[in-house]
Scaffold this active site. Structure first.
Site, short mmCIF file in Angstrom:
data_model
loop_
_atom_site.label_atom_id
_atom_site.label_comp_id
_atom_site.label_asym_id
_atom_site.label_seq_id
_atom_site.Cartn_x
_atom_site.Cartn_y
_atom_site.Cartn_z
N GLU A 178 0.89 -1.20 -0.10
CA GLU A 178 -0.39 0.08 -0.65
C GLU A 178 0.97 1.14 0.15
O GLU A 178 1.51 2.13 1.12
CB GLU A 178 -1.27 -0.30 1.66
CG GLU A 178 -1.83 1.34 1.21
CD GLU A 178 -2.40 1.59 2.26
OE1 GLU A 178 -2.52 0.33 3.39
OE2 GLU A 178 -3.45 2.33 2.64
N LYS A 220 -2.79 -1.95 -3.30
CA LYS A 220 -3.84 -1.03 -2.86
C LYS A 220 -3.25 -0.15 -2.61
O LYS A 220 -2.35 0.75 -2.03
CB LYS A 220 -3.76 -1.05 -1.49
CG LYS A 220 -4.43 -0.61 0.27
CD LYS A 220 -5.18 -1.12 1.11
CE LYS A 220 -6.01 -0.06 1.69
NZ LYS A 220 -6.91 -1.31 2.97
P1 13P Z 1 -9.49 4.33 3.84
O1 13P Z 1 -10.50 3.26 3.60
O2 13P Z 1 -9.60 4.40 5.62
O3 13P Z 1 -8.41 5.20 3.69
O4 13P Z 1 -8.47 2.86 4.63
C1 13P Z 1 -7.79 2.18 4.45
C2 13P Z 1 -6.82 1.44 5.19
O5 13P Z 1 -6.16 0.54 5.48
C3 13P Z 1 -5.62 2.49 5.15
O6 13P Z 1 -4.40 2.00 5.74
#
Ligand code: 13P
Length: 340
Positions: A178, A220
């Protein structure tokens, strides 16, 4: 490292209609969420809230994986079933957030780097024994009006993400990678597209250099979208087009799934954007969600910490999951928000 196992778990998490529930808020973050509904953040309230989410009937049709925080992975339902076991029994993969949060990147003012690589191999061994099948590491990248992020800030974060992903795959744990470019700020969509491109390019270069199996991971990313304080906000279709253009250029087709974060978008906008992106398909990868706030904000508002609101909270949660499941087919409409 078992390539077949990694790729089959990665694929199963993003099977038809399915995405990921990000319920891995750290204790300071869940406290902020609870503050907004005036609920005290005690260990029992956190446990009960997560229990309400995880026991909602029917979510297994739309939720392929749930990301947990360390404390939650160690918790159980009221009748003593560990959450990881409960989820697995329902056909949902339990996952674990393993970064220890973004800290200041030394000598690079205004940039961040997530900590948590030291001892990660040993922590992953324990998480695996506790049932975690996948993991998540979040790199935080801010955009300012000048020169942030720097090329070095991007490279450092990409390197750490790849070190994490390699450690996961060594133990047959699917890494969710991510790199989050924050929506805060006044930047326009064009700047977001340029920075997202630079970041994804750097991330896949580092993943490749670390021998990470693209087939055994999930990406992500943020959507390509204007900063929240930017006066010019593009249409849903324009966001979808910019996002897909960027992903097509920089995400290898070998990656089984892209699971977007919601990043502060409203629940409806996050579903609408996912829908528009899927309407432009088919794409080389499954395009799905890994939402935290966009799945949970309406649930928290319905629950308010009251046991008597549990059924309403679960109904709200199932509906959000279902609408995002429909958006995976590009068949969502805003009218669905007010029906059912
Ligand atoms: P949000 O969808 O609230 O951005 O959170 C996703 C997430 O796991 C951030 O690390």
């Amino acid at each position: 490292m078992n390539n077949d196992k990694l790729s089959s778990v990665a694929k199963a998490i993003v099977a038809k209609h399915k995405g990921v529930l990000a319920a891995d808020e750290s204790n300071p973050t869940i406290k902020k969420r609870f503050d907004s509904i005036k609920v005290e953040s005690t260990e029992e309230n956190r446990r009960r809230y997560r229990e309400i989410l995880f026991t909602t009937e029917g979510i297994e049709r739309y939720v392929g994986g749930v990301i947990l925080f360390d404390e939650t992975l160690r918790q159980s339902t009221r009748d003593g079933t560990p959450f990881a076991e409960l989820l697995s029994n329902r056909g949902i993969f339990p996952g674990i957030k393993v970064d220890k949060g973004a800290k200041a990147l030394a000598l690079y003012p205004e940039e961040k780097i997530a900590e948590g690589l030291d001892g990660l191999r040993e922590r992953l061994v324990e998480y695996k024994q506790m049932g975690a099948k996948f993991a998540k590491w979040r790199a935080v990248i801010e955009i300012n009006e000048r020169d942030v992020p720097t090329a070095f800030g991007i490279r450092a974060n990409a390197h750490v993400l790849a070190r994490y992903a390699a450690l996961c795959q060594e133990l047959d744990i699917v890494p969710i990678v991510e790199p989050e470019i924050l929506m805060d700020g006044v930047h326009g969509i064009e700047r977001c597209e340029i920075v997202t491109s630079r970041v994804l390019d750097a991330v896949f270069t580092e993943l490749d250099a670390h021998h990470v199996l693209f087939e055994g991971m999930l990406l992500k990313p943020n959507m390509v979208i204007a900063g929240m304080k930017c006066a010019r906000q593009e249409s849903v279709q324009q966001v979808a087009e910019a996002t897909i253009r960027c992903m097509i250029r920089y995400v290898p087709a070998a990656v089984p799934g892209i699971v977007f974060l919601s990043g502060g978008q409203s629940a409806e906008d996050a579903t609408d954007h996912l829908n528009a992106i899927n309407m432009m398909g088919p794409h080389p990868w499954q395009v799905s969600f890994s939402y935290g706030r966009a799945l949970q904000a309406p649930v928290l508002a319905a629950w308010k910490g009251q046991e008597s609101n549990m059924a309403a909270a679960q109904k709200t949660f199932l509906k959000r999951c279902q609408l995002n499941g429909i958006a995976r087919d590009g068949k969502y409409t805003r009218a669905m928000e007010t029906t059912g």
